[in-house]
Design a protein around this motif. Sequence first.
Motif, PDB file in Angstrom:
ATOM      1  N   HIS A 138      -4.453   5.982  -2.627  1.00  0.00           N
ATOM      2  CA  HIS A 138      -5.340   5.565  -1.527  1.00  0.00           C
ATOM      3  C   HIS A 138      -5.888   4.200  -1.904  1.00  0.00           C
ATOM      4  O   HIS A 138      -6.675   4.086  -2.847  1.00  0.00           O
ATOM      5  CB  HIS A 138      -6.475   6.572  -1.308  1.00  0.00           C
ATOM      6  CG  HIS A 138      -5.983   7.921  -0.903  1.00  0.00           C
ATOM      7  ND1 HIS A 138      -5.606   8.213   0.391  1.00  0.00           N
ATOM      8  CD2 HIS A 138      -5.782   9.046  -1.617  1.00  0.00           C
ATOM      9  CE1 HIS A 138      -5.200   9.472   0.452  1.00  0.00           C
ATOM     10  NE2 HIS A 138      -5.296   9.994  -0.750  1.00  0.00           N
ATOM     11  N   TRP A 139      -5.479   3.182  -1.154  1.00  0.00           N
ATOM     12  CA  TRP A 139      -5.809   1.797  -1.482  1.00  0.00           C
ATOM     13  C   TRP A 139      -7.117   1.376  -0.835  1.00  0.00           C
ATOM     14  O   TRP A 139      -7.306   1.536   0.360  1.00  0.00           O
ATOM     15  CB  TRP A 139      -4.674   0.886  -1.022  1.00  0.00           C
ATOM     16  CG  TRP A 139      -3.403   1.206  -1.727  1.00  0.00           C
ATOM     17  CD1 TRP A 139      -2.419   2.057  -1.310  1.00  0.00           C
ATOM     18  CD2 TRP A 139      -3.005   0.735  -3.013  1.00  0.00           C
ATOM     19  NE1 TRP A 139      -1.423   2.123  -2.253  1.00  0.00           N
ATOM     20  CE2 TRP A 139      -1.757   1.330  -3.310  1.00  0.00           C
ATOM     21  CE3 TRP A 139      -3.576  -0.131  -3.947  1.00  0.00           C
ATOM     22  CZ2 TRP A 139      -1.074   1.070  -4.497  1.00  0.00           C
ATOM     23  CZ3 TRP A 139      -2.891  -0.386  -5.122  1.00  0.00           C
ATOM     24  CH2 TRP A 139      -1.663   0.211  -5.386  1.00  0.00           C
ATOM     25  N   SER A 140      -8.011   0.803  -1.630  1.00  0.00           N
ATOM     26  CA  SER A 140      -9.270   0.288  -1.100  1.00  0.00           C
ATOM     27  C   SER A 140      -9.241  -1.228  -0.996  1.00  0.00           C
ATOM     28  O   SER A 140     -10.064  -1.812  -0.302  1.00  0.00           O
ATOM     29  CB  SER A 140     -10.440   0.720  -1.988  1.00  0.00           C
ATOM     30  OG  SER A 140     -10.248   0.243  -3.317  1.00  0.00           O
ATOM     31  N   GLN A 141      -8.297  -1.862  -1.673  1.00  0.00           N
ATOM     32  CA  GLN A 141      -8.187  -3.321  -1.657  1.00  0.00           C
ATOM     33  C   GLN A 141      -6.723  -3.690  -1.800  1.00  0.00           C
ATOM     34  O   GLN A 141      -5.977  -3.043  -2.545  1.00  0.00           O
ATOM     35  CB  GLN A 141      -8.988  -3.914  -2.818  1.00  0.00           C
ATOM     36  CG  GLN A 141      -8.857  -5.400  -2.980  1.00  0.00           C
ATOM     37  CD  GLN A 141      -9.430  -5.913  -4.294  1.00  0.00           C
ATOM     38  OE1 GLN A 141      -9.961  -5.162  -5.088  1.00  0.00           O
ATOM     39  NE2 GLN A 141      -9.307  -7.193  -4.511  1.00  0.00           N
ATOM     40  N   THR A 154      -7.277   5.348 -11.684  1.00  0.00           N
ATOM     41  CA  THR A 154      -7.539   4.192 -10.840  1.00  0.00           C
ATOM     42  C   THR A 154      -6.427   3.206 -11.158  1.00  0.00           C
ATOM     43  O   THR A 154      -6.127   2.957 -12.333  1.00  0.00           O
ATOM     44  CB  THR A 154      -8.913   3.569 -11.135  1.00  0.00           C
ATOM     45  OG1 THR A 154      -9.923   4.545 -10.876  1.00  0.00           O
ATOM     46  CG2 THR A 154      -9.164   2.335 -10.286  1.00  0.00           C
ATOM     47  N   ARG A 177       0.808  -1.223   0.000  1.00  0.00           N
ATOM     48  CA  ARG A 177       0.000   0.000   0.000  1.00  0.00           C
ATOM     49  C   ARG A 177       0.849   1.285   0.000  1.00  0.00           C
ATOM     50  O   ARG A 177       0.682   2.151   0.866  1.00  0.00           O
ATOM     51  CB  ARG A 177      -0.958   0.009   1.180  1.00  0.00           C
ATOM     52  CG  ARG A 177      -1.977  -1.111   1.157  1.00  0.00           C
ATOM     53  CD  ARG A 177      -2.882  -1.069   2.391  1.00  0.00           C
ATOM     54  NE  ARG A 177      -3.800  -2.165   2.407  1.00  0.00           N
ATOM     55  CZ  ARG A 177      -5.095  -2.085   2.071  1.00  0.00           C
ATOM     56  NH1 ARG A 177      -5.597  -0.943   1.704  1.00  0.00           N
ATOM     57  NH2 ARG A 177      -5.861  -3.147   2.117  1.00  0.00           N
ATOM     58  N   ALA A 183      -6.431   1.090  -6.136  1.00  0.00           N
ATOM     59  CA  ALA A 183      -6.222   2.395  -5.516  1.00  0.00           C
ATOM     60  C   ALA A 183      -6.682   3.480  -6.480  1.00  0.00           C
ATOM     61  O   ALA A 183      -6.828   3.253  -7.678  1.00  0.00           O
ATOM     62  CB  ALA A 183      -4.752   2.611  -5.183  1.00  0.00           C
TER      63      ALA A 183
END
Length: 154
Positions: A76-79, A111, A57, A87
């Motif tokens: 900004h990492w979501s997964q 993205t 991340r 991200a």
Amino acid sequence: MRGSVVGTAVTLAAGALLTAAMTTATASPPATTTPPPPRAGASQPVLVDCLWHRTVRPGDFILACGDGNSRLTGLHWSQWGPDGATAVGVNMVNDCKPYCAAGTFRSYPVTVRLDHAKPWKKRPEIQRYDRISLTYQQGRPEGFKQVMTYPLWD
């Protein structure tokens, strides 16, 4: 004489407090420890950069290692897991006009998708992402497709 009495009293009081603190500390049961966070690569894939450092991340990532003319910032990492990582961030790309040293860095919201977790040749016990894809959200550098996919370093 009075200063000597006060100094002696302060020294004795400090010694008594120190002794009490040490006795209390040794009489207490051992503190419970929080297990350390999982190491990068132990249970999750890593992202290997062009200097062969592995990260999980990262907030920034250089795509163009030779000259630094393309990099990801503000990620900004979501997964993040074995099936891939996602991200949002900004791709800063040098337009190289009239030439790269005199060019201007332009920002493009993207993205980011990492996938194809495979064993890293340098350290086969570590899984590392093999591919990165950038999807441009608004505008993109000249000559780029809306989705650009690149292999990652091994």
